[in-house]
Scaffold this active site. Sequence first.
Site, mmCIF file in Angstrom:
data_model
loop_
_atom_site.group_PDB
_atom_site.id
_atom_site.type_symbol
_atom_site.label_atom_id
_atom_site.label_comp_id
_atom_site.label_asym_id
_atom_site.label_seq_id
_atom_site.Cartn_x
_atom_site.Cartn_y
_atom_site.Cartn_z
ATOM 1 N N TYR A 318 0.845 -1.192 0.000
ATOM 2 C CA TYR A 318 0.000 0.000 0.000
ATOM 3 C C TYR A 318 0.881 1.243 0.000
ATOM 4 O O TYR A 318 1.817 1.370 0.791
ATOM 5 C CB TYR A 318 -0.907 -0.022 1.233
ATOM 6 C CG TYR A 318 -1.801 1.196 1.402
ATOM 7 C CD1 TYR A 318 -2.294 1.880 0.301
ATOM 8 C CD2 TYR A 318 -2.161 1.647 2.656
ATOM 9 C CE1 TYR A 318 -3.113 2.992 0.456
ATOM 10 C CE2 TYR A 318 -2.987 2.749 2.830
ATOM 11 C CZ TYR A 318 -3.445 3.418 1.727
ATOM 12 O OH TYR A 318 -4.249 4.516 1.875
ATOM 13 N N CYS A 319 0.587 2.176 -0.914
ATOM 14 C CA CYS A 319 1.303 3.448 -0.996
ATOM 15 C C CYS A 319 2.788 3.175 -1.204
ATOM 16 O O CYS A 319 3.156 2.397 -2.075
ATOM 17 C CB CYS A 319 1.008 4.284 0.251
ATOM 18 S SG CYS A 319 1.643 5.984 0.194
ATOM 19 N N LEU A 320 3.673 3.782 -0.413
ATOM 20 C CA LEU A 320 5.101 3.532 -0.586
ATOM 21 C C LEU A 320 5.472 2.100 -0.249
ATOM 22 O O LEU A 320 6.523 1.610 -0.685
ATOM 23 C CB LEU A 320 5.902 4.506 0.270
ATOM 24 C CG LEU A 320 5.991 5.929 -0.281
ATOM 25 C CD1 LEU A 320 6.662 6.857 0.723
ATOM 26 C CD2 LEU A 320 6.747 5.959 -1.599
ATOM 27 N N GLY A 322 3.811 -0.318 -1.456
ATOM 28 C CA GLY A 322 3.683 -0.925 -2.772
ATOM 29 C C GLY A 322 4.899 -0.641 -3.640
ATOM 30 O O GLY A 322 5.346 -1.504 -4.412
#
Length: 587
Positions: A318-320, A322
């Site tokens: 998720y987000c960074l 990812g």
Amino acid sequence: MVKNTCNPQTAMDQLDQRFQASIAKSTLSMSPLQGLLSYIDWSRHLAISPGKQLELFNLGVAQSLALAQYAQRTQTVGIPGTPSYHSNLNIEPPITDRRFSDERWKIWPFNILQLSYLMTEEWWKEATTDIRGATPHHLDLVRMAGQQFLNALSPKNFVPSNPEVLQKTLEEKGANLLRGSMNAWQLFMQQYTGTPDPKLENFKVGQHLATTPGKVVLRNQLMELIQYTPTTEKVHPEPILITPAWIMKYYILDLSPHNSMIRHLLDQGYTVFCISWKNPGVEERNMGMDDYLSMGFFAALDAINQITGQHKVHATGYCLGGTLLSIAAAAMGRDQDDRLLSITMLAAQTDFSEPGELSLFIDNSQLAILEAEMADIGYLTGEQMAGAFLMLRSDLLIWSRYIKELLLGEESTMNDLMAWNTDTTRMPAKMHSQYLRRLFLNDDLAEGKYPVNGRPVSLTDIHLPVFCLGTETDHIAPWHSVYKIHPLCCTDMTFVLTNKGHNAGVVSEPGHKNRYYRVLARAKDEPYLGPDEWYETAQHHEGSWWNCWFSWLKERSGKPVSPPPMGNPEKGYPLLCDAPGVYVFEK
């Protein structure tokens, strides 16, 4: 003669660092030179652009005429609450905005005030766009600075010019303003004494939030690995590893029981593991991106293999988190490590050439100021990161709250997502500097220059099926930027676009009202579609994108078997404590 044993270069560098750090403390960690250079670049190039000046003059004249014509067509007098009050609500202004959606903004004189304000915003945007010779980044900074000033001067922010506030003040004979003053005093005392909002008592981690049962099975200097207790008699043999961003607490994916993504995955019959990052301090100041890979993702993957005995893992980031997952997957593809079965990227960027509004705070001058300040204290504080987001969304996060609590005198509300958002985290100085420079500033990952273990990785080495999520109103990872993973990965790609923003779009449990998404899968041998063409082609569905993801995972998972044990003490993974662990409580 006394020999000077000091290293002059080191001493001079230290002097520069300390001086710039002192500047940062008085400028809210912003680079004053970058602001000055941006203003000079904009104003000087505008000064030598007579064509642009004439265009702005013509726009101002056209707006004035449109405003006068609209005023003439809506000749109504009176104010709410007075006998002479009457209105014409059938004439829409030539510019509309959701911030002025209340019907009372169509009443004279408030219709004129809001239209004049929106026209000023429109003129300012045009004045900071397409200036021949000016640097686009400088124009963006000047536009943002001017917008902050305009946000403060909005007619919504003053009692006489806000019809909703004015009507409430007349009806309550000013009692709302008295309550607002009490609310202001309470907010001031909370800030002054450092006491948390009393409403957070209903959203305590481990009691109301992050309550999914599980055990911490691994703890190192950077993270805890949580293994969650299965909720079904049988589970798919392939476990799921969730890698959240290190700029946030992990439990956004395990909020309340009804909207916990982790709990829903367990109910779908999966063994779920999640990384909970440590809130770093001075001791972790020299931890970098390589450490977050080795002691974070790969340490978790090794543990899962040993605990479950399963070689294949579904990985989710998720987000960074990812972005970190994509780097790890590319390195594994390069090194022929086949332990991943699929990759899920949630609002995560891999190409940072158009990173969104956060790019306003990322350039060499700004990073030099940040790095100088972080060198003093060893990390980036959560308040610094929160301040950047407040500036990007001041109209929503500052002024809307000001109107509601201080002018209308209403009690602010709190939900689980808002409570999570107050739980800020820090970032080690080395890691924060590395990912800002390598990813945001230099775009090393997309250009095949990002090093892992001394060798560059390329996303073209990822040949696993990828599920990628973008959110429509994301200002942190704009979906057009997230979409750029398509030309970077030569693999089967399922791209989903859901409504809402970076956080609310991801936390979108089944049954949540007013949710929808678009989805379109692309096989690795199919031609590339641009984002706009994809948007027109993708199928529209009502409801939560979670159901689409659950089906995607199920198609790539084996038949259910008995759940694996919790932890594996014999392999060095004992049950250390109950979820949500220890690190999540660090302040």
